[in-house]
Design a protein around this motif. Structure first.
Motif, PDB file in Angstrom:
ATOM      1  N   ASP A 271       0.827  -1.210   0.000  1.00 39.42           N
ATOM      2  CA  ASP A 271       0.000   0.000   0.000  1.00 39.42           C
ATOM      3  C   ASP A 271       0.860   1.258   0.000  1.00 39.42           C
ATOM      4  O   ASP A 271       0.551   2.238  -0.700  1.00 39.42           O
ATOM      5  CB  ASP A 271      -0.933   0.012   1.212  1.00 39.42           C
ATOM      6  CG  ASP A 271      -2.076  -0.978   1.082  1.00 39.42           C
ATOM      7  OD1 ASP A 271      -2.335  -1.426  -0.054  1.00 39.42           O
ATOM      8  OD2 ASP A 271      -2.699  -1.309   2.098  1.00 39.42           O
ATOM      9  N   GLU A 272       1.935   1.247   0.787  1.00 40.74           N
ATOM     10  CA  GLU A 272       2.804   2.420   0.857  1.00 40.74           C
ATOM     11  C   GLU A 272       3.521   2.658  -0.470  1.00 40.74           C
ATOM     12  O   GLU A 272       3.640   3.801  -0.933  1.00 40.74           O
ATOM     13  CB  GLU A 272       3.825   2.256   1.974  1.00 40.74           C
ATOM     14  CG  GLU A 272       4.732   3.469   2.145  1.00 40.74           C
ATOM     15  CD  GLU A 272       5.701   3.312   3.298  1.00 40.74           C
ATOM     16  OE1 GLU A 272       6.530   4.223   3.483  1.00 40.74           O
ATOM     17  OE2 GLU A 272       5.637   2.294   4.006  1.00 40.74           O
ATOM     18  N   LEU A 273       3.991   1.585  -1.105  1.00 41.70           N
ATOM     19  CA  LEU A 273       4.654   1.727  -2.395  1.00 41.70           C
ATOM     20  C   LEU A 273       3.694   2.334  -3.418  1.00 41.70           C
ATOM     21  O   LEU A 273       4.062   3.250  -4.168  1.00 41.70           O
ATOM     22  CB  LEU A 273       5.153   0.368  -2.889  1.00 41.70           C
ATOM     23  CG  LEU A 273       6.311  -0.269  -2.115  1.00 41.70           C
ATOM     24  CD1 LEU A 273       6.585  -1.669  -2.644  1.00 41.70           C
ATOM     25  CD2 LEU A 273       7.568   0.582  -2.205  1.00 41.70           C
ATOM     26  N   ALA A 274       2.471   1.826  -3.431  1.00 40.99           N
ATOM     27  CA  ALA A 274       1.480   2.343  -4.373  1.00 40.99           C
ATOM     28  C   ALA A 274       1.183   3.809  -4.094  1.00 40.99           C
ATOM     29  O   ALA A 274       1.081   4.624  -5.017  1.00 40.99           O
ATOM     30  CB  ALA A 274       0.212   1.500  -4.302  1.00 40.99           C
TER      31      ALA A 274
ATOM     32  N   VAL B 207       5.797   4.414  -6.241  1.00 37.99           N
ATOM     33  CA  VAL B 207       6.910   3.515  -6.539  1.00 37.99           C
ATOM     34  C   VAL B 207       6.410   2.335  -7.361  1.00 37.99           C
ATOM     35  O   VAL B 207       5.450   1.664  -6.976  1.00 37.99           O
ATOM     36  CB  VAL B 207       7.577   3.005  -5.247  1.00 37.99           C
ATOM     37  CG1 VAL B 207       8.691   2.014  -5.565  1.00 37.99           C
ATOM     38  CG2 VAL B 207       8.112   4.177  -4.430  1.00 37.99           C
ATOM     39  N   ARG B 208       7.046   2.105  -8.473  1.00 41.42           N
ATOM     40  CA  ARG B 208       6.757   0.916  -9.268  1.00 41.42           C
ATOM     41  C   ARG B 208       7.678  -0.208  -8.820  1.00 41.42           C
ATOM     42  O   ARG B 208       8.896  -0.035  -8.738  1.00 41.42           O
ATOM     43  CB  ARG B 208       6.977   1.176 -10.758  1.00 41.42           C
ATOM     44  CG  ARG B 208       6.740  -0.069 -11.610  1.00 41.42           C
ATOM     45  CD  ARG B 208       7.106   0.141 -13.062  1.00 41.42           C
ATOM     46  NE  ARG B 208       6.821  -1.050 -13.835  1.00 41.42           N
ATOM     47  CZ  ARG B 208       7.112  -1.209 -15.128  1.00 41.42           C
ATOM     48  NH1 ARG B 208       7.704  -0.222 -15.794  1.00 41.42           N
ATOM     49  NH2 ARG B 208       6.811  -2.318 -15.764  1.00 41.42           N
TER      50      ARG B 208
ATOM     51  N   THR C  69       1.310  -1.592  -8.991  1.00 35.13           N
ATOM     52  CA  THR C  69       2.225  -0.447  -9.058  1.00 35.13           C
ATOM     53  C   THR C  69       2.715  -0.155 -10.474  1.00 35.13           C
ATOM     54  O   THR C  69       3.549   0.730 -10.670  1.00 35.13           O
ATOM     55  CB  THR C  69       3.456  -0.683  -8.153  1.00 35.13           C
ATOM     56  OG1 THR C  69       4.195  -1.824  -8.628  1.00 35.13           O
ATOM     57  CG2 THR C  69       3.042  -0.910  -6.706  1.00 35.13           C
ATOM     58  N   ALA C  70       2.202  -0.841 -11.465  1.00 33.19           N
ATOM     59  CA  ALA C  70       2.750  -0.775 -12.828  1.00 33.19           C
ATOM     60  C   ALA C  70       2.724   0.628 -13.414  1.00 33.19           C
ATOM     61  O   ALA C  70       3.588   0.978 -14.227  1.00 33.19           O
ATOM     62  CB  ALA C  70       1.995  -1.739 -13.740  1.00 33.19           C
TER      63      ALA C  70
ATOM     64  N   ASP D 107      11.328   3.694  -9.976  1.00 30.25           N
ATOM     65  CA  ASP D 107      11.234   2.348 -10.525  1.00 30.25           C
ATOM     66  C   ASP D 107      12.121   1.452  -9.683  1.00 30.25           C
ATOM     67  O   ASP D 107      13.351   1.519  -9.767  1.00 30.25           O
ATOM     68  CB  ASP D 107      11.687   2.359 -11.988  1.00 30.25           C
ATOM     69  CG  ASP D 107      11.217   1.134 -12.757  1.00 30.25           C
ATOM     70  OD1 ASP D 107      11.288   0.034 -12.193  1.00 30.25           O
ATOM     71  OD2 ASP D 107      10.785   1.290 -13.914  1.00 30.25           O
ATOM     72  N   LEU D 108      11.501   0.634  -8.824  1.00 34.30           N
ATOM     73  CA  LEU D 108      12.222  -0.236  -7.898  1.00 34.30           C
ATOM     74  C   LEU D 108      12.209  -1.663  -8.437  1.00 34.30           C
ATOM     75  O   LEU D 108      11.149  -2.248  -8.635  1.00 34.30           O
ATOM     76  CB  LEU D 108      11.569  -0.192  -6.517  1.00 34.30           C
ATOM     77  CG  LEU D 108      12.087  -1.186  -5.475  1.00 34.30           C
ATOM     78  CD1 LEU D 108      13.563  -0.945  -5.155  1.00 34.30           C
ATOM     79  CD2 LEU D 108      11.241  -1.117  -4.206  1.00 34.30           C
ATOM     80  N   THR D 109      13.397  -2.204  -8.675  1.00 38.19           N
ATOM     81  CA  THR D 109      13.531  -3.567  -9.173  1.00 38.19           C
ATOM     82  C   THR D 109      14.260  -4.402  -8.135  1.00 38.19           C
ATOM     83  O   THR D 109      15.308  -3.998  -7.629  1.00 38.19           O
ATOM     84  CB  THR D 109      14.310  -3.593 -10.502  1.00 38.19           C
ATOM     85  OG1 THR D 109      13.640  -2.758 -11.455  1.00 38.19           O
ATOM     86  CG2 THR D 109      14.399  -4.999 -11.056  1.00 38.19           C
ATOM     87  N   ILE D 110      13.691  -5.558  -7.817  1.00 38.64           N
ATOM     88  CA  ILE D 110      14.323  -6.489  -6.881  1.00 38.64           C
ATOM     89  C   ILE D 110      14.745  -7.725  -7.662  1.00 38.64           C
ATOM     90  O   ILE D 110      13.924  -8.342  -8.349  1.00 38.64           O
ATOM     91  CB  ILE D 110      13.364  -6.892  -5.747  1.00 38.64           C
ATOM     92  CG1 ILE D 110      12.736  -5.659  -5.086  1.00 38.64           C
ATOM     93  CG2 ILE D 110      14.100  -7.749  -4.719  1.00 38.64           C
ATOM     94  CD1 ILE D 110      13.695  -4.800  -4.327  1.00 38.64           C
TER      95      ILE D 110
END
Length: 245
Positions: free
Chosen positions: A95-98, A102-103, A128-129, A135-138
Motif C-alpha cells: 500500500d505504501e509503495l502504491a 513507486v513501481r 504499481t505498474a 522504478d524499484l527492481t528487486i
C-alpha cells in the motif's frame, strides 16, 4: 544599470539508475552475537531506508540484489526466514509503495518460488505498474550469467524458427531479451560490507557503470551512505571510452 546575476553552474545530475549489492547481513549479526536471521531482518529494514533515500535524492531507478540463484545453497532455516521476510514485506509495504508512486518489479527465475510468493509478486507488480516516481527492481533467484544464457537461448529459438537472421543480431537486439529490457543500464553500482566484487549481478548491464564499494554492512546502510555514494559518482569523469578534454 543593473546587471543580471551570473549564471551558476548546475549541480551534477544524480545517476538515473543505481544498483546495489546488499552485502553483510550475516557478518552484521555475527559481530553482535546474533543469529544470521536477525541480520536479514535488519537488512530488510535497510531496504525501506534505501527506497526512501532514493526518492529524496532524485534517483529514478533503483535495483537491489535481494537473493541470488546461488543463495539456495544456504541452510534451510535461513532460506525459510528470507522467504518469510519476502512475504511479510510484500504484504506490509504494498500500500505504501502504491501511495508513494513507486513501481515494483522482480527480475530473476521465478520457478522455484512457492505459489503464494508468486501471487504476491504478481499482485505488487500489477498494482504499481503505472507508478513513475521511482522504478524499484528487486533481483530474486537471479544470476547474471543465467540471464545472458536465457537471452541467448530465446534468440537462438527465434533464429531456428526463421524469425531472426543471425546477421541482424546486435547489442540492442540482444538486450531486448533480458529480464527488464526497458530499464536503463545502471550508472552506479554500490556494494556494501567492504567486499569488492560483482558476484554475478547485472553482468551485461553494468558494462559502463561506476563502482563504489562501502565498508558499511547492509543493515547499517541509510540515506547518508547513499548520498555519499552519489557524491562520489558526481565527482568522477565518465568518458565511455572517449578522451577527456
Amino acid at each position: 544599470m543593473s546587471h543580471a546575476p551570473a549564471p551558476q553552474p548546475a549541480d551534477p545530475p544524480s545517476p538515473l539508475h543505481v544498483a546495489i549489492i546488499m552485502d553483510g547481513n550475516g557478518r552484521w549479526a555475527r559481530s553482535r552475537g546474533l543469529p544470521r536471521t536477525e541480520g536479514h531482518r535488519k537488512g530488510a529494514e535497510a531496504v525501506r531506508a534505501s527506497v526512501t533515500g532514493a526518492v529524496r535524492l532524485g534517483v529514478s531507478h533503483l535495483t537491489l540484489f535481494g537473493f541470488s540463484s546461488e543463495n539456495w545453497r544456504r541452510p534451510a532455516e535461513e532460506i525459510s526466514t528470507l522467504m518469510g521476510l519476502l512475504r511479510f514485506y510484500l504484504r506490509r509495504d504494498l500500500d505504501e509503495l502504491a501511495r508513494e508512486g513507486v513501481r515494483l518489479r522482480v527480475i530473476g527465475e521465478r520457478s522455484r518460488f512457492t505459489p503464494d510468493i508468486l501471487s504476491l509478486i504478481e499482485t505488487a507488480e500489477r498494482r504499481t505498474a503505472a507508478n513513475t516516481r521511482l522504478d524499484l527492481t528487486i533481483a530474486l533467484n537471479y544470476g547474471g550469467r543465467a540471464e545472458i544464457v536465457r537471452a541467448a537461448r530465446r534468440l537462438a529459438d527465434r533464429a531456428v524458427a526463421g524469425d531472426l537472421a543471425p546477421a541482424d543480431l546486435d547489442e540492442s537486439r540482444f538486450a531486448e531479451e533480458l529480464y527488464a529490457p526497458d530499464l536503463p543500464d545502471p550508472d552506479l553500482l554500490i556494494r556494501t560490507s567492504g567486499e569488492q566484487r560483482i558476484s554475478n549481478f547485472l553482468l551485461w548491464q553494468i558494462a559502463y557503470a561506476e563502482l563504489v564499494f562501502l565498508d558499511v554492512a547492509w543493515p547499517d546502510f541509510g540515506e547518508g551512505h547513499l548520498s555519499a555514494a552519489l557524491e562520489e559518482f558526481r565527482a568522477r569523469d565518465r568518458r565511455f571510452g572517449a578522451v577527456s578534454v
